[in-house]
Write a protein that holds these residues in place. Sequence first.
Motif, mmCIF file in Angstrom:
data_model
loop_
_atom_site.group_PDB
_atom_site.id
_atom_site.type_symbol
_atom_site.label_atom_id
_atom_site.label_comp_id
_atom_site.label_asym_id
_atom_site.label_seq_id
_atom_site.Cartn_x
_atom_site.Cartn_y
_atom_site.Cartn_z
ATOM 1 N N ASN A 26 0.823 -1.206 0.000
ATOM 2 C CA ASN A 26 0.000 0.000 0.000
ATOM 3 C C ASN A 26 0.859 1.259 0.000
ATOM 4 O O ASN A 26 0.513 2.259 -0.639
ATOM 5 N N VAL A 27 1.975 1.222 0.725
ATOM 6 C CA VAL A 27 2.888 2.373 0.721
ATOM 7 C C VAL A 27 3.475 2.570 -0.669
ATOM 8 O O VAL A 27 3.521 3.696 -1.190
ATOM 9 N N MET A 28 3.932 1.478 -1.305
ATOM 10 C CA MET A 28 4.524 1.597 -2.633
ATOM 11 C C MET A 28 3.483 2.010 -3.663
ATOM 12 O O MET A 28 3.793 2.748 -4.606
ATOM 13 N N ALA A 29 2.245 1.542 -3.498
ATOM 14 C CA ALA A 29 1.178 1.966 -4.400
ATOM 15 C C ALA A 29 0.896 3.454 -4.225
ATOM 16 O O ALA A 29 0.581 4.165 -5.194
ATOM 17 N N GLY A 30 1.004 3.948 -2.997
ATOM 18 C CA GLY A 30 0.817 5.372 -2.742
ATOM 19 C C GLY A 30 1.897 6.218 -3.386
ATOM 20 O O GLY A 30 1.636 7.323 -3.876
ATOM 21 N N ILE A 31 3.128 5.702 -3.397
ATOM 22 C CA ILE A 31 4.215 6.428 -4.070
ATOM 23 C C ILE A 31 3.955 6.438 -5.571
ATOM 24 O O ILE A 31 4.059 7.474 -6.231
ATOM 25 N N GLY A 32 3.663 5.253 -6.130
ATOM 26 C CA GLY A 32 3.138 5.143 -7.479
ATOM 27 C C GLY A 32 4.086 5.303 -8.643
ATOM 28 O O GLY A 32 3.758 4.905 -9.751
ATOM 29 N N ARG A 33 5.274 5.848 -8.454
ATOM 30 C CA ARG A 33 6.136 6.146 -9.596
ATOM 31 C C ARG A 33 7.284 5.153 -9.760
ATOM 32 O O ARG A 33 8.239 5.416 -10.497
ATOM 33 N N TYR A 34 7.206 4.033 -9.049
ATOM 34 C CA TYR A 34 8.250 3.014 -9.159
ATOM 35 C C TYR A 34 7.635 1.630 -9.260
ATOM 36 O O TYR A 34 6.598 1.341 -8.658
ATOM 37 N N ARG A 35 8.304 0.779 -10.024
ATOM 38 C CA ARG A 35 8.025 -0.644 -9.895
ATOM 39 C C ARG A 35 8.628 -1.115 -8.575
ATOM 40 O O ARG A 35 9.556 -0.479 -8.057
ATOM 41 N N TYR A 36 8.118 -2.213 -8.066
ATOM 42 C CA TYR A 36 8.705 -2.692 -6.823
ATOM 43 C C TYR A 36 8.630 -4.210 -6.736
ATOM 44 O O TYR A 36 7.803 -4.853 -7.405
ATOM 45 N N GLU A 37 9.528 -4.770 -5.971
ATOM 46 C CA GLU A 37 9.506 -6.188 -5.633
ATOM 47 C C GLU A 37 9.685 -6.310 -4.127
ATOM 48 O O GLU A 37 10.427 -5.531 -3.519
ATOM 49 N N HIS A 38 8.965 -7.245 -3.538
ATOM 50 C CA HIS A 38 9.089 -7.481 -2.105
ATOM 51 C C HIS A 38 9.675 -8.873 -1.919
ATOM 52 O O HIS A 38 9.010 -9.881 -2.175
ATOM 53 N N ILE A 39 10.935 -8.917 -1.489
ATOM 54 C CA ILE A 39 11.649 -10.187 -1.330
ATOM 55 C C ILE A 39 11.572 -10.614 0.129
ATOM 56 O O ILE A 39 12.076 -9.921 1.023
ATOM 57 N N PHE A 40 10.950 -11.743 0.355
ATOM 58 C CA PHE A 40 10.944 -12.365 1.675
ATOM 59 C C PHE A 40 11.946 -13.508 1.658
ATOM 60 O O PHE A 40 11.902 -14.368 0.773
ATOM 61 N N ILE A 41 12.857 -13.532 2.620
ATOM 62 C CA ILE A 41 13.756 -14.677 2.754
ATOM 63 C C ILE A 41 13.424 -15.370 4.063
ATOM 64 O O ILE A 41 13.517 -14.784 5.147
#
Length: 347
Positions: A26-41
């Motif tokens: 939701n935070v990254m969607a709010g920023i909106g101007r970047y692609r993103y990946e969420h890596i869980f290890i």
Amino acid sequence: MKTISVVTPCYNEQDNVEEVYRQVRNVMAGIGRYRYEHIFIDNSSLDNTVPILKRLAASDPNVKVIINARNFGHIRSPIHALLQASGDAIVLIVADLQDPTSMIVTFVEEWEAGSYMVIGIKKTSEEHSLVFFLRKQYYRIAERLSNIETFQNFTGFGLYDRKVIEFVRSFGDPYPYFRGMIAEIGLPYKKIYYDQPKRKFGITKNNWYTLYDIGMLGIINHSRVPLRLATFVGFGGAALSLFVAVAYTIAKVIFWNTFSLGLAPTVIGVFFIASIQLVFMGVMGEYIGAIYTQVQKRPYAVELDRINFDIEPQVPTPVPQSVSIEYEAASMSSMESQAQPIEMEGT
């Protein structure tokens, strides 16, 4: 379009991983101007963390999961994940929700303004006051002993430019002290102060040994003071012993018939010297152990499985409320606790 990678190490965090995923997206969607990946290890969790991560990855291709073959510890596993990230900037955030996800917005803004590193510094903490006090004292001691400027009350939470991560890779340290590496690199940075909330779900995975491990690693990686202190104490002990020996000899000559050495001072002296020797043998052992670890050159982690790494990151949209209804109340309380004043300091 640039990409931001978010890295979250986890171990037995079934109560938190879905909520931290939703908050970050939701935070990254709010920023909106970047692609993103969420890596869980995942460090070979024993609970339902892995099934939850697999379900998230199946519903969201931006979620990438690394499942370790075994528990590789709290130091090696996060570094392995950081080096797998493909983003132009990488955010490191823990799974226990004690790192406020809302601060990612500020991190990104400072990165866009030219900071290579944007680091979160704990101003206060809702953990036990004695524990927080002891942590602060350790950071102060570590900084005084270190030959470089270090960051007090810094746990690794922050944003790092791709250039920083490549420098971390170039270190080639098989048992790295990440916080020290960040201080060692020395690129322009910005400090963001925050109030750390209390863990709401689950229990901490740190114990006395893991805290000692990372604490000692932080000292021996950046200071020779303990080794030199051993030398100074040795010289001081030798001088004191010589002084006492001369004083006892003079006293015996002057008071030959009445002066008696006695057994107690000898026994106390022997045990005192032996304890000092053991302490500094332990210190030297820590340095030798660090050298031994460097020589071994073992990998940070061995992967049992990885998911979605062949899929390009996309610009996220907010998570629908229906995705994880059971976390709605927890999410609201967590976001409220993160609404703290932010102070900034840079160099």
